[in-house]
Structures are given as structure tokens and as C-alpha cells.
Design an enzyme around this catalytic site. Structure first.
Site, mmCIF file in Angstrom:
data_model
loop_
_atom_site.group_PDB
_atom_site.id
_atom_site.type_symbol
_atom_site.label_atom_id
_atom_site.label_comp_id
_atom_site.label_asym_id
_atom_site.label_seq_id
_atom_site.Cartn_x
_atom_site.Cartn_y
_atom_site.Cartn_z
ATOM 1 N N SER A 1 -0.006 -12.233 -5.891
ATOM 2 C CA SER A 1 -1.070 -12.201 -6.893
ATOM 3 C C SER A 1 -2.167 -11.203 -6.566
ATOM 4 O O SER A 1 -3.022 -10.926 -7.399
ATOM 5 C CB SER A 1 -1.693 -13.592 -7.017
ATOM 6 O OG SER A 1 -2.345 -13.939 -5.802
ATOM 7 N N ASP B 1 -3.484 -15.494 0.169
ATOM 8 C CA ASP B 1 -2.411 -16.448 0.426
ATOM 9 C C ASP B 1 -1.028 -15.816 0.236
ATOM 10 O O ASP B 1 -0.164 -15.896 1.114
ATOM 11 C CB ASP B 1 -2.551 -17.675 -0.472
ATOM 12 C CG ASP B 1 -3.778 -18.503 -0.148
ATOM 13 O OD1 ASP B 1 -4.222 -18.470 1.017
ATOM 14 O OD2 ASP B 1 -4.301 -19.163 -1.060
ATOM 15 N N CYS C 1 1.679 -22.554 -16.063
ATOM 16 C CA CYS C 1 1.920 -21.223 -15.506
ATOM 17 C C CYS C 1 2.884 -21.309 -14.328
ATOM 18 O O CYS C 1 3.824 -20.515 -14.216
ATOM 19 C CB CYS C 1 0.602 -20.584 -15.071
ATOM 20 S SG CYS C 1 0.780 -18.884 -14.482
ATOM 21 N N CYS D 1 -7.276 -18.399 -15.995
ATOM 22 C CA CYS D 1 -7.513 -16.974 -15.805
ATOM 23 C C CYS D 1 -7.736 -16.232 -17.109
ATOM 24 O O CYS D 1 -8.372 -15.173 -17.122
ATOM 25 C CB CYS D 1 -6.349 -16.347 -15.042
ATOM 26 S SG CYS D 1 -4.742 -16.495 -15.869
#
Length: 419
Positions: free
Chosen positions: A14, A18, A112, A210
């Protein structure tokens, strides 16, 4: 975690720390890793820049794609961007809008994960001949030899555990999934990123929703449906004008302008040339007995358990107890009326067990941040029913009910009601 052969894995990156560290760990374990970033929506959907900006956090922006690409380059990995805007619009944004228009409170992050990070990426994985999809979720995966089933388990970092949003994973999904961060804590992840000089080592975490730039869900939905001005006009007066508009308006057969999803069941009215869904229209605020206490601005602005912003003076704080979409009424009451013993869910997915025909002792959560509470669960006629030992706060419809047996996720479903 070691790869005995050069197994191939698509790493969902992304642009955050992480997923970047997940890619690092997989590379170092000997996997043939390839970084992929998903393009989820166009700029015009979420406003300027195509990103949700809250404080210093962004999600899904072009800079996030560049961050992911840079980390992949630093690690010597190939990197690709997949265009999933169509799937995201259909499976996430449309579902989000439909839920709010129907008086429910959805969790688009779960959709998502379900339809993009897993279903779409797993399909692409199979097409490209890869063995696994990996993500930066704080969760663990294991195979139980005794039951012959894959298990989803909580991440070791209790503060970051994300197993709640992954309850929809199937046995086939888990057979082809890797969660490299499941045994790590967030500080350990940032330390690894610092050690490898990742530019995003201290990047702020992305925020929920988002595609909603400012957290104003109602305004986003109005813009998405092309009825922003008309919706504002309809809400302009929560008393006489709203009542007149509702009483004299033509009923529309769709959700709005040029939107390819029919939500006529949710109701709508025509204001001028625009079709305004009923969820935007003012209506009565009532107590449990039906006594009218005031007027609301449109059910879309409220959620179950909400206390602030109701706009009714009372001797004690009032909370949203229910949203009666059929009557366009907002039901409020004292905190004591929020408690429920039973929660019901549909669209059930079981992970650690094949069936749940007999009652099972579990702990269960109805919200991501909630502490799991003890109770008894069973599936009857496709409906997951949990009776809690003690009353829990009434959950909002369309949130998720997730069951645990210790650290193991039993399964879950989409909340339909409670009592």
C-alpha cells in the site's frame, strides 16, 4: 518463516510501513516476491488528489504508489500497479452507499479486504501462476492437523490485531495466504523499517474510509449520486419544508443520477430535477413509545449508539437506539436502552469449523475496537445467532459479528439485528 523452494508470492503493498516490511521479510525468507499496488478509485471520486487526507495520513494516493514502488526497488523486487477501480466501485463504494441509504452503517474496510485484497488479488495470483498473496495485516494463519482445516488467528500484537476484518477468508483463501507480520509488534516493524532505511519507516498510518476525503459520509454519497445540491435543499429545513417536500414529491425509481445500481427499495423523492434518496430527508425523532421529541436532518447522518449531535434537550443524555427507515424516524433513548443480549447476522462464513449446528461457547465482537465478550453461538437456517452472557451495546446493522475460540477466529457474518 522459510521457503524451501522458490515459491512465488504477490505482496500487496500500500505504500505504508507494514506492507513494506512484509515484503522485506518474504524476500529474506527466500520467496520469489513481487510487489503489487492496487489503484482503487479515480481522483474525481474522492476529490482533489484522489486521496483521503486526515492530519498527516493519506491512503491510496499517487504518493503511496510511489512509496511502494521505491521500497520494492530498494528490495530488488519487481513492482506492478493493478487497476481495480471497477471492482472497488462496485463492491465497496456502491455497497457503502446502499447500506447508508438503507439505514445501515457499513464497514467498507471489510468489503475492501474481502473483494479486493483477497478475492481480486487471489484471482490475479492464480492467473499469473503465483503460489500466495501476502499482506501486512497483523494476523496469523496456521493449519490444524486434527481438524484438517486452516485457521485464522489473532496477531500477537493485541493492540494491532486485525483478525476481525478478515473473518470472511475461506479455506482456499487461507491455503494461499501469508501474513508475515503476525508474530511481530508495531514497534518491531518500525524498527525493521528503520534498520533498512525505508523512507516510510515513520509514515503515519492510513485512515479508514479512504474514498471519503473529510469523513462526511452523507456529503460524499450525495456527490457520488449527483444530488448534492438537491439533498442540501431537502435538508435545509428540518420542519415544515422537509414535510412539504416529502408529502408532495414524486417517487423516484433509482438511487440518483447516472448511477448503475437500483436502490428503489430505499425510497427517494424528486427535488427539482434531482432524485433525492429518502435517507437525506428530515423526519421525526421519537422515543421508544413513539412520542415525537424533535426533528432529525435525515437518517443518513446518524448511527446506532450516537450521542452527540442529536439536537434534543432531555434530563439525561439520549442515544440513537434505532433508525426506522420505513417511517423515516430516528428512535432515541437513554443509555439503558442500548443494551442487548442477542445479535443476529447473515452472510455467514465459518473458518475453524465446517458447521455450527450445535451451540458453541465463544467470545464475540460486534465492532473492531470492542473487547470480545463471552456468549453462545449457533447457526440456524443460515442465520448466525449469538446470545451474550451479559448485555452488550446495541450494534449497528451492516457491521460485523465475529466469533473467537481463544485466539482462533471461528467465523462471522454481517449483522442484521439485535434484541
Amino acid at each position: 518463516m522459510e521457503s524451501k523452494k522458490r515459491e512465488r508470492v504477490l505482496v500487496a503493498m500500500s505504500g505504508g510501513v507494514d506492507s513494506s516490511v512484509a515484503a522485506l521479510l518474504l524476500r529474506d525468507a527466500g520467496f520469489d516476491a513481487c510487489g503489487v499496488t492496487m489503484k482503487l478509485f479515480d481522483n474525481e471520486v474522492a476529490g482533489a488528489g484522489g486521496a483521503c487526507v486526515v492530519g498527516e495520513s493519506t491512503c491510496c494516493s499517487q504518493s503511496d504508489v510511489e512509496d511502494a514502488r521505491q521500497v520494492a526497488f530498494d528490495l530488488g523486487l519487481e513492482h506492478f500497479t493493478f487497476n481495480f477501480t471497477g471492482v472497488f466501485g462496485r463492491e465497496v463504494i456502491d455497497r457503502f452507499c446502499d447500506a447508508y441509504l438503507g439505514g445501515r452503517t457499513p464497514n467498507p474496510c471489510i468489503d475492501c479486504n474481502r473483494y479486493l485484497k483477497f478475492a481480486a488479488l487471489q484471482q490475479r495470483r492464480a492467473q499469473l501462476g503465483y503460489d500466495y498473496v501476502a499482506t501486512g495485516h497483523y494476523a496469523r494463519r496456521a493449519y490444524n492437523e486434527a481438524t484438517g482445516r486452516y485457521e485464522l488467528r489473532r496477531g500477537l500484537d493485541a493492540a494491532k490485531d486485525q483478525s476481525y476484518v478478515l473473518y470472511h477468508l475461506t479455506q482456499d483463501d487461507l491455503a494461499h495466504m501469508l501474513f508475515p507480520l503476525g508474530e511481530l509488534t508495531k514497534p518491531q516493524v518500525r524498527e525493521l523499517a528503520e534498520r533498512h532505511a525505508f523512507g516510510n519507516a515513520h509514515k503515519a498510518e492510513s485512515q479508514d474510509i479512504c474514498f471519503v476525503p473529510d469523513g462526511d459520509y452523507a456529503s460524499f454519497i450525495a456527490r457520488y449520486l449527483g444530488v448534492e445540491g438537491a439533498a442540501a435543499d431537502a435538508q435545509g429545513d428540518s420542519g415544515r419544508e422537509g414535510a412539504e417536500l416529502r408529502g408532495g414529491a414524486d417517487v423516484c425509481c433509482g438511487r440518483g443520477v447516472d448511477v448503475d445500481v437500483d436502490v428503489a427499495v430505499n425510497g427517494a423523492v424528486r427535488a427539482g430535477d434531482a432524485c433525492v434518496p429518502e435517507a437525506f430527508l428530515p423526519g421525526d425523532i421519537v422515543d421508544a413509545s413513539g412520542k415525537v421529541l424533535g426533528r432529525h436532518r435525515g437518517l443518513i447522518h446518524y448511527t446506532i449508539g450516537q450521542r452527540k449531535g442529536i439536537g434534543v434537550a432531555a434530563p439525561e443524555p439520549l442515544y440513537v437506539i434505532a433508525k426506522d427507515a420505513a417511517a423515516n424516524a430516528l428512535v432515541v433513548g437513554p443509555r439503558s436502552e442500548l443494551g442487548v443480549h442477542e445479535v443476529f447476522a447473515r452472510d455467514v462464513n465459518l473458518i475453524s469449523v465446517a458447521t455450527l449446528d450445535e451451540p458453541m461457547r465463544v467470545t464475540a465482537k460486534t465492532h473492531y475496537r470492542q473487547k470480545a465478550q463471552p456468549g453462545q453461538a449457533v447457526v440456524e437456517d443460515g442465520v448466525l445467532k449469538v446470545r451474550f452472557d451479559e448485555p452488550v451495546a446495541r450494534p449497528a446493522a451492516a457491521q460485523s459479528l465475529v466469533l473467537y475460540d481463544g485466539d482462533v477466529v471461528v467465523g462471522g457474518g454481517t449483522i442484521e439485528g439485535a434484541r
